[in-house]
Write an enzyme that holds these catalytic residues in place. Sequence first.
Site, PDB file in Angstrom:
ATOM      1  N   CYS A   7       1.135  -1.724  -0.216  1.00  0.00           N
ATOM      2  CA  CYS A   7      -0.676   0.618   0.106  1.00  0.00           C
ATOM      3  C   CYS A   7       0.866   0.560  -0.025  1.00  0.00           C
ATOM      4  CB  CYS A   7      -0.650   0.097   1.226  1.00  0.00           C
ATOM      5  SG  CYS A   7      -1.810   1.880   1.140  1.00  0.00           S
ATOM      6  N   ARG A  50       0.175   4.886   3.028  1.00  0.00           N
ATOM      7  CA  ARG A  50       0.046   4.432   4.427  1.00  0.00           C
ATOM      8  C   ARG A  50       0.505   5.541   5.064  1.00  0.00           C
ATOM      9  NH1 ARG A  50       4.010  -0.148   4.508  1.00  0.00           N
ATOM     10  NH2 ARG A  50       4.257  -0.342   2.631  1.00  0.00           N
ATOM     11  N   TRP A  74      -9.637   5.819   0.135  1.00  0.00           N
ATOM     12  CA  TRP A  74      -9.932   6.346  -1.234  1.00  0.00           C
ATOM     13  C   TRP A  74      -9.019   5.826  -2.152  1.00  0.00           C
ATOM     14  CZ3 TRP A  74      -7.983   9.838   3.030  1.00  0.00           C
ATOM     15  CH2 TRP A  74      -7.147   9.262   3.180  1.00  0.00           C
ATOM     16  N   GLU A 113      -4.769   3.122 -10.125  1.00  0.00           N
ATOM     17  CA  GLU A 113      -5.691   2.351 -10.238  1.00  0.00           C
ATOM     18  C   GLU A 113      -6.704   2.152 -11.002  1.00  0.00           C
ATOM     19  OE1 GLU A 113      -5.963   2.375  -5.648  1.00  0.00           O
ATOM     20  OE2 GLU A 113      -6.389   0.782  -5.745  1.00  0.00           O
TER      21      GLU A 113
HETATM   22  N1  ARG Z   1      -6.520  -1.348  -7.271  1.00  0.00           N
HETATM   23  C1  ARG Z   1      -7.789  -2.127  -6.564  1.00  0.00           C
HETATM   24  C2  ARG Z   1      -8.740  -1.462  -7.375  1.00  0.00           C
HETATM   25  O1  ARG Z   1      -8.470  -0.755  -8.095  1.00  0.00           O
HETATM   26  C3  ARG Z   1      -8.167  -1.775  -5.572  1.00  0.00           C
HETATM   27  C4  ARG Z   1      -7.015  -1.765  -4.286  1.00  0.00           C
HETATM   28  C5  ARG Z   1      -7.398  -1.127  -2.669  1.00  0.00           C
HETATM   29  N2  ARG Z   1      -6.719   0.502  -3.230  1.00  0.00           N
HETATM   30  C6  ARG Z   1      -7.049   1.809  -2.501  1.00  0.00           C
HETATM   31  N3  ARG Z   1      -7.224   3.271  -2.832  1.00  0.00           N
HETATM   32  N4  ARG Z   1      -7.733   1.728  -1.446  1.00  0.00           N
HETATM   33  O2  ARG Z   1     -10.048  -2.060  -6.783  1.00  0.00           O
END
Ligand code: ARG
Length: 360
Positions: free
Chosen positions: A63, A66, A236, A241
């Site tokens: 992560c 953090r 968030w 991602e």
């Molecule tokens: N990578 C994952 C997604 O695209 C989520 C993982 C957690 N990510 C976060 N920003 N809390 O759905």
Amino acid sequence: MTIPGDETADFLQDAAAAGVFPGGPDTRLETYRRAIAAGKAAPFTSGELAHAARLAWRNSARCIGRLHWRSLRVRDRRDVADPKAIFQELCLHLTESTNGGAIRPTMTVFAPATPTQASPRILNHQLAAYAGYRSGGTLLGDPKNAAFTETAIRLGWRPPATQTAFDLLPWIIQGAGEAPQLFTPDTGLIQEVPISHPTLGWFAELGLRWYAVPVICDMVLHAAETEFPAAPFGGWYMGTEIGARNLADADRYNQLPVIARRMGLDTKTPAALWKDRALVELNTAVLHSYQAAGVRIVDHHTASAEFMRFNEQELRAGRETSAAWDWIVPPMSGAATPVFHLPMRDLQLRPNLLPRPEPA
Ligand code: ARG
């Protein structure tokens, strides 16, 4: 079950230092040792559980976010094990965590598993996710969720009459040792963001969207020799991602060729860097859309800078940051972020959040 006392002791020392309980950790440690040796869950107070959950986040090697570990809100629902009650708690979790767009990192901790008692489980990968419908050789929606979509249908889920690429999936909740049950959250509970671009007018016509809050359900909270297989958590998004993985990966929504063509790029020539140019516009669109919708999101440059601050904080506290380089470095412009140049080791610390073994 063995009691690697060091881990438990470390956790208690850390909790004591954080002022979680007054006095030394020694007698508390003895209480923990006795419970664990008797095959029971660790006797966390709510305060200790919250601290353990925050440490699990702090120790999560994959992560990048953090820096914010202290802000995790922990909902102690260890007394909740009935699927219907879990469903209601998950609805509350989403509302409280979404917070109208001002997302608050949140974890809800349901009953733990012990050597004598199974725990409930939420079978979804995340609370919000889009169906992937396989038919013949083609797939509509998110390929990642194709198997789960078929399971849901087998359990009685009826997809919308008109299927789209962005149909929210139901939840499958399993009471300890019980058959899985389907639950459908109210429409509107899961906030979504339609994707548009600040300058490319046609972008909105692609009909792309994503949900506001990722809530991971298939990772186990490990703390003080105790496992919590039902401990959904989330915060968030970092834009990449969505923009460099979920909507971009060739085995997910595979939007780069579509976007590049709309941009008028030559998709026959890799060296024209059409993928890279499409990635920049898609990620610009994601960040712009979440901001316009008032939904908190962080770009990968800011998140990387925050991770560097987290790392410095940890060093100052006398700890090496446990981190997995291939997960921390953002999936675009890696070397343009400082984390690319930071050596990292995954120290496999506890407490932690680890993938749940696949259910049978
Ligand atoms: N990578 C994952 C997604 O695209 C989520 C993982 C957690 N990510 C976060 N920003 N809390 O759905």
